[in-house]
Design an enzyme around this catalytic site. Structure first.
Site, short mmCIF file in Angstrom:
data_model
loop_
_atom_site.label_atom_id
_atom_site.label_comp_id
_atom_site.label_asym_id
_atom_site.label_seq_id
_atom_site.Cartn_x
_atom_site.Cartn_y
_atom_site.Cartn_z
N HIS A 418 -0.02 1.19 -4.59
CA HIS A 418 0.03 0.10 -3.61
C HIS A 418 0.59 0.58 -2.27
O HIS A 418 0.48 -0.13 -1.26
CB HIS A 418 0.87 -1.06 -4.15
CG HIS A 418 0.43 -2.41 -3.66
ND1 HIS A 418 -0.22 -2.59 -2.47
CD2 HIS A 418 0.52 -3.65 -4.22
CE1 HIS A 418 -0.49 -3.86 -2.29
NE2 HIS A 418 -0.05 -4.53 -3.35
N ASP A 422 -4.23 -1.63 -0.59
CA ASP A 422 -3.87 -3.03 -0.74
C ASP A 422 -4.77 -3.65 -1.81
O ASP A 422 -5.75 -3.05 -2.25
CB ASP A 422 -4.05 -3.77 0.59
CG ASP A 422 -3.04 -3.30 1.63
OD1 ASP A 422 -1.93 -2.89 1.21
OD2 ASP A 422 -3.37 -3.33 2.83
#
Length: 446
Positions: A418, A422
């Protein structure tokens, strides 16, 4: 005698001693050596000078000194590997070995390294025992070059055993004649032992508890290294997993139609992983960050984008999980990908995988479905940023065009970093893979 004559005689005596000093060795004088003491001299150290060696009897020149032997060392394994564990010796002291014959195996964090004999000869000494940590350049064994037969002592002992066996048979035959008398005597105590069964039921009752034994086995280096890397991935990457499901009907139909023709023409079995590999490569054109990685100090401060795709395919072996790499997978078609997967998988399972086969990789595909896994969350293989997990195909009821149908369905799991991806990029990538698999004709479109 005058003082001058005494000085002259002393000088002559010292000159004679000096002229004989070169004939002395550390342990004896050569003018005392005779032929019967050759064995004694053979056990001494190598002479210091060549002219002393010429003074030895001819029979002594056939003995080899330690300098004539070859010391086999731990070979250079790779730039990143400096030590390993001596897994096993394939040869023993006294065995004859041929040139380039494997005599030992060293287990490293990634692969097994073979130790080969530099030339033919006989193993004279082993300096390291099995299950010992060794470093590059360390002495392993001493080899005496030349031809020689293996230990004849074993054959001699085998021949002597049958010769010694007949006498005991003759001795045993004598008491056999008196055997009937003790048989009658033994029958009486048996009757006395019959009333003892009350104690026997307690034994099965104790056994009914079950076995509670334990066994401790030291982890191999590959398993230890794999655990370290997986834990490092969990501690470094901000891992998150997104799921989706895919209808395998179209791919299964295409495979069943053309697998025999492909096998006859190319000798390659058409599998399912090649379809997912091709789908991921095409999906990366729309979401290139999936093929990127983070580099730099303190966790990384630079994103590296690539115009090539090196796909790591997870392969389970007896020692642990390895991920050989398909280089420039974007240049291969389905058959080429399947061929590369088959070759790398066979090398991994047979223990012939090399460090070059494992180095690098920009994206990983792990197929847990071959073991029956229904769903799972794979762990990122650093420094990569994503890994795709494939699972078992199951017949499930799904809604197709407003109707409930039974379709072969598979769950997909994409674990991503992450810090770099995204949720939008990760989900978009997985949806693209789903679309390519559910309609493989899309892969042919520009």
């Amino acid at each position: 005698m005058s003082s001058s004559s005494a000085l002259r005689s002393t000088a002559l005596r010292s000159n004679r001693l000096a002229s004989l000093s070169h004939l002395r060795t550390p342990s004896c004088r050569l003018f005392h050596v005779k032929a019967p003491v050759t064995g004694l001299i053979a056990r001494q150290t190598t002479p210091r000078s060549s002219h002393v060696t010429a003074s030895y009897p001819p029979s002594l020149q056939q003995w080899r000194s330690y300098a004539d032997s070859i010391v086999i060392k731990v070979p250079v394994m790779a730039e990143s590997i400096s030590e390993g564990t001596l897994k096993q010796w394939l040869k023993e002291v006294g065995d004859q070995v041929e040139q380039d014959e494997e005599i030992a195996t060293i287990e490293t964090d990634k692969i097994d390294v073979a130790v080969n004999a530099p030339q033919a000869g006989i193993l004279k000494e082993l300096f390291v025992e099995a299950d010992t940590t060794v470093t590059v350049g360390q002495d392993l064994a001493k080899l005496e070059p030349g031809e020689g037969a293996p230990k004849p002592a074993k054959e001699e002992t085998k021949k002597e055993e049958p010769t010694s066996s007949p006498p005991p048979k003759a001795e045993e035959s004598k008491p056999a004649e008196k055997a009937p008398e003790p048989k009658k005597v033994e029958e009486k105590p048996k009757k006395a032992e019959t009333p003892a069964p009350p104690s026997t039921p307690s034994a099965p009752a104790a056994d009914g508890i079950g076995n509670r034994g334990e066994q401790r086995v030291k982890m191999n280096r590959m398993r230890l290294r794999t655990g370290e890397r997986l834990k490092q991935s969990q501690n470094t990457a901000a891992s998150l997993t997104t799921f989706n499901e895919v209808d395998m009907s179209a791919v299964m139909e295409m495979r069943s139609l053309y697998k025999n023709a492909v096998l006859e023409k190319t000798g390659v079995k058409l599998g399912f992983v090649s379809f997912f590999t091709k789908a991921c490569i095409l999906a990366m054109k729309d979401v290139p960050v999936v093929n990127a990685s983070i580099e730099g100090p303190n966790g990384g401060d630079t994103i590296v984008y690539r115009d090539y795709v090196d796909v790591s395919i997870a392969v389970a072996t007896e020692k642990g999980l390895v991920t050989p790499v398909i280089r420039n997978a974007e240049t291969l078609d389905l058959v080429g990908i399947d061929k590369a997967i088959s070759e790398l998988g066979e090398k991994a399972r047979s223990g012939k995988i090399t460090l070059e086969d494992l180095a690098g990789g920009t994206f990983t595909i792990s197929n847990g479905g071959v073991f029956g896994s229904l769903m799972g969350t794979p762990i990122i293989n650093l420094p990569q940023s994503a890994v795709l997990g494939l699972h078992a195909t199951k017949q499930r009821p799904v809604v197709v065009n407003g109707k409930i149908e039974i379709r072969p369905m598979m769950y997909l799991a994409l674990t991503y970093d992450h810090r770099l991806l995204d949720g939008r990029e990760a989900v978009t990538f997985l949806v693209k893979v789903k679309e390519y698999i559910e309609d493989p004709r899309r892969m042919l479109l520009p």
